[in-house]
Enzyme design. Structure first.
Site, PDB file in Angstrom:
ATOM      1  N   CYS A   1      85.422  -4.865  80.510  1.00 26.47           N
ATOM      2  CA  CYS A   1      86.362  -3.738  80.617  1.00 26.47           C
ATOM      3  C   CYS A   1      87.787  -4.086  80.206  1.00 26.47           C
ATOM      4  O   CYS A   1      88.635  -3.197  80.114  1.00 26.47           O
ATOM      5  CB  CYS A   1      86.345  -3.198  82.033  1.00 26.47           C
ATOM      6  SG  CYS A   1      84.665  -2.988  82.626  1.00 26.47           S
TER       7      CYS A   1
ATOM      8  N   HIS B   1      94.265   0.330  86.274  1.00 22.34           N
ATOM      9  CA  HIS B   1      92.873   0.213  85.842  1.00 22.34           C
ATOM     10  C   HIS B   1      92.055   1.266  86.590  1.00 22.34           C
ATOM     11  O   HIS B   1      91.241   1.949  85.986  1.00 22.34           O
ATOM     12  CB  HIS B   1      92.363  -1.206  86.121  1.00 22.34           C
ATOM     13  CG  HIS B   1      90.998  -1.469  85.567  1.00 22.34           C
ATOM     14  ND1 HIS B   1      90.696  -1.310  84.234  1.00 22.34           N
ATOM     15  CD2 HIS B   1      89.838  -1.854  86.169  1.00 22.34           C
ATOM     16  CE1 HIS B   1      89.419  -1.592  84.030  1.00 22.34           C
ATOM     17  NE2 HIS B   1      88.871  -1.925  85.182  1.00 22.34           N
TER      18      HIS B   1
ATOM     19  N   HIS C   1      85.505   6.029  82.558  1.00 21.04           N
ATOM     20  CA  HIS C   1      85.749   4.619  82.260  1.00 21.04           C
ATOM     21  C   HIS C   1      85.092   4.300  80.924  1.00 21.04           C
ATOM     22  O   HIS C   1      83.878   4.254  80.810  1.00 21.04           O
ATOM     23  CB  HIS C   1      85.186   3.740  83.376  1.00 21.04           C
ATOM     24  CG  HIS C   1      85.566   2.291  83.240  1.00 21.04           C
ATOM     25  ND1 HIS C   1      86.262   1.791  82.155  1.00 21.04           N
ATOM     26  CD2 HIS C   1      85.341   1.233  84.059  1.00 21.04           C
ATOM     27  CE1 HIS C   1      86.445   0.497  82.316  1.00 21.04           C
ATOM     28  NE2 HIS C   1      85.897   0.129  83.460  1.00 21.04           N
TER      29      HIS C   1
END
Lengths: 288, 389
Positions: free
Chosen positions: B152, B285, B320
């Site tokens: 990520c 995040h 995401h």
């Protein structure tokens, strides 16, 4: 950038062994000569590690005994392909899907496990660009060395029979392995110097000419010795390092490992890694 | 040496391009919808899908149908071309650094399940380099082309690597960004980890239930001072700080106290020669998982304390997007600076008991000169970037 220590596991040699002489006997061997992992990885942790992670962590920990690193950089073309295939099979079978395979399928699993097992909280990076993955990692290491860091950098790949069969590559001389290096900008005590990392644009067969043109254009001395290999299946590069370690995407790391052994016999070595039909990786190594 | 950002391209669930994203970002309309997205094989899946299907993308891009394109390559070509539209064939040392985690997994899945013919080898698309190679060929970039895959944090690392190569004098200009398409692989993976939310994700909310995946691609063009003289481009922002650290703690989870995330934020601030009070907005995040939001909150509190700037996670809008998240959120950070408007934390209602932190609740006008963008990921990776006007 100077190489201070190196460790490698391939089909031609296990951890700490010298590369043998009989390349013909190696042909077709898919798996690396795994070392006794118990020295470096406790059995309880090892069970949960795939082949690539075991080889990578072992090389890293063995190098940790020879010098410390601020940063960890890994190049891997296919990443953790065995667990990726396992997870795809789980999905296909619509069975209870195990999160373990998913967690371990991520490309940066090796670099992450090295960080955990060596308690390295510094810079941590993974490059995955096919047969140019290791050179990419080495390029990043070069920048970090300029920035004053000591770096643990390596290439790692694991062999997946399912994937090779699926892609119709099971007749190719595919294999696996891991080769890692302690590098820094410190010259004292180095075993080799990496003077250049780039790529050569040329079609198969044109490597020597392209290298000569490249060195002339850059105004650098042509390397005394050329060590050729291929990281993807295709037209053979002739008698090169990939005949020894087999074909896998990050095997330029093995090419560099071998060059570290050969540099005592040459002033400079060009590692030319054929990674697609129109490009080769180029790494030039010199005596420190 | 300044690292100038001269253009951006983006495609995600909230917008088809940079301008469209700018309009939609403040429209109150998130991109996450309940869909029966065939690729993911999940009913009632909440995900941030790009509205166009593969045929529409290929046709818009004018791509040949005698070649197999993964969705990742298609999205990368779309956003990459948009970002690169301010560039010409100047004689400059030019690079492309792309980031992806799934690569051509959509193609491999279809081949494995037998739904596309075996005459197509999946190998050419499966490995992570395929999208970068297609884009580099399309835009004629050849001096340095590579792909980063650090879960990520991938795109944030690609942006950082590009900046470091410019600073090291290796490149004059570089196209940096990341792309991931939705795939069964990732949906099932996060589902198996029991962190996929079956309702709209709620980053930093006490009652958060996990993440929603999204897909997309975003790129930035980074140029050196020397490159600007040649291209004549006007910067739209600067990348002033970056840092990459590792938790060395767990394969997937962040440490409870966010120690390594804290270190990454502090190092990025130090590198940018900025103080806590200089950050005007944090694009967190904020995945919406228990672990991330808790760990990230503790990291933010321990760095900023009473001076914690307004923060929100735009993953509630885009989903995401994994390897693309760092560059999608970089593009969004640029928009926030241009518009001078904070981005509301969508779906958020209740502060987390353990921290009592309250994210941005209104789209308030604000002087936003400097933005911190966090990207944390599997493998203990933490990357922080600081953008400035």
């Amino acid at each position: 950038m100077y190489i201070h220590a190196t460790h490698s596991i391939s089909r031609a040699q296990s951890l700490g062994d010298k590369v043998g002489g009989n390349n013909a006997a190696l042909k077709g061997e898919k798996l690396a000569a795994y070392p006794d992992y118990t020295t470096y990885i406790p059995a309880s942790i090892r069970r949960r590690m795939s082949v690539g992670v075991r080889m990578g962590v072992t090389c890293a920990k063995a190098l940790g005994e020879l010098g410390s690193a601020h940063s960890v950089i890994v190049g891997t073309g296919m990443g953790c392909i065995i667990e990726s295939v396992n997870f795809m099979n789980d999905i296909k079978a619509a069975s209870a899907v195990s999160p373990t395979s998913f967690i371990q399928s991520v490309h940066n699993t090796v670099a992450g496990q090295i960080a955990i097992n060596m308690q390295n909280t510094g810079y941590n990076m993974t490059f995955s660009h096919g047969g140019f993955s290791f050179e990419s990692a080495l390029k990043d290491a070069q920048i970090l060395c300029q920035e004053g860091q000591a770096v643990l950098v390596g290439g790692v790949e694991e062999y997946s029979e399912t994937y090779a069969e699926f892609e119709g590559m099971n007749n190719e001389d595919l294999s696996e392995g891991a080769s890692f290096f302690n590098v820094s900008s410190r010259e004292a005590g180095a075993i080799a110097k990496v003077s250049l990392i780039d790529h050569l644009s040329c079609t198969p067969g044109g490597e020597e000419t392209a290298l000569l043109n490249y060195t002339q254009a850059k105004g650098i001395v042509a390397p005394q010795h050329i060590s050729k290999g291929q990281s993807v299946p295709g037209a053979s590069m002739g008698d090169g390092y990939s005949d020894i370690c087999g074909i896998y995407m990050s095997n330029a790391a093995f090419g560099l490992y071998l060059a570290c052994q050969q540099i005592k016999d040459h002033n400079s070595i060009a590692i030319v890694n054929r990674f697609n039909d129109h490009n080769c990786g180029l790494t030039i190594v010199a005596k420190p | 040496m300044d690292i100038h950002i001269t253009n951006s391209g983006i495609v995600s669930a909230i917008g088809d391009n940079f301008l469209d994203t700018k309009e939609k970002l403040y429209s109150g309309q998130g991109g996450i919808t309940q869909s029966n997205y065939s690729v993911a094989d999940c009913e009632n899946l909440y995900a941030g899908q790009v509205s166009k299907n593969n045929e529409e993308l290929a046709s818009e891009l004018g791509l040949s149908s005698d070649r197999l394109w993964s969705r990742t390559s298609l999205l990368a070509l779309k956003a990459g071309r948009e970002a690169w539209s301010n560039q010409k064939g100047h004689i400059l040392r030019t690079g492309l650094i792309h980031a992806t985690t799934v690569g051509g997994m959509d193609i491999s899945e279809q081949r494995y399940s037998g739904s596309i013919s075996s005459e197509w080898s999946a190998a050419g698309q499966h490995s992570c380099n395929a999208a970068a190679d297609s884009l580099a060929e399309d835009l004629d970039i050849s001096d340095f082309v590579t792909t980063i895959s650090t879960a990520c944090s991938s795109a944030a690392n690609a942006i950082m690597m590009g900046a470091r190569m410019i600073r090291a004098g290796m490149l004059d200009r570089v196209l940096v960004g990341g792309t991931d398409s939705l795939s069964k692989f990732t949906v099932q993976g996060f589902n198996a980890l029991m962190i996929y939310s079956y309702e709209h994700c709620k980053p930093f909310d006490e009652n958060r239930k996990g993440l929603n995946l999204g897909e997309g691609s975003a790129f930035l063009v980074l140029e050196s001072d020397a490159s600007l003289k040649v291209t004549g481009n006007e910067p739209i922002g600067r990348l002033v700080g970056w840092s990459n650290t590792n938790d060395a703690f767990h394969a997937t989870a962040s440490s409870a106290d966010g120690k390594a995330s804290k270190k990454a934020i502090q190092e990025a601030l130090a590198q940018a020669k900025l103080h806590c009070g200089d950050i005007d907005y944090i694009n967190a995040h904020g995945t919406g998982t228990d672990n991330n939001d808790s760990s990230e909150s503790h990291a933010m509190i321990s760095v900023f304390g009473e001076q914690l700037p307004p923060f929100s996670s735009t993953k509630a809008l885009t989903g995401h997007t994994l390897a693309a998240a760092g560059s999608i959120e970089a593009a969004i950070s640029l928009i926030a600076m241009q518009e001078g408007k904070l981005i509301k934390a969508h779906n958020w209602t209740t502060p987390m008991k353990e921290t009592a932190l309250i994210p941005v609740t209104k789209e308030a006008p604000a002087q936003i000169n400097t933005v911190l963008s966090n990207s944390f990921g599997f493998g203990g990776n933490n990357t922080c970037l600081i953008f400035s006007k």
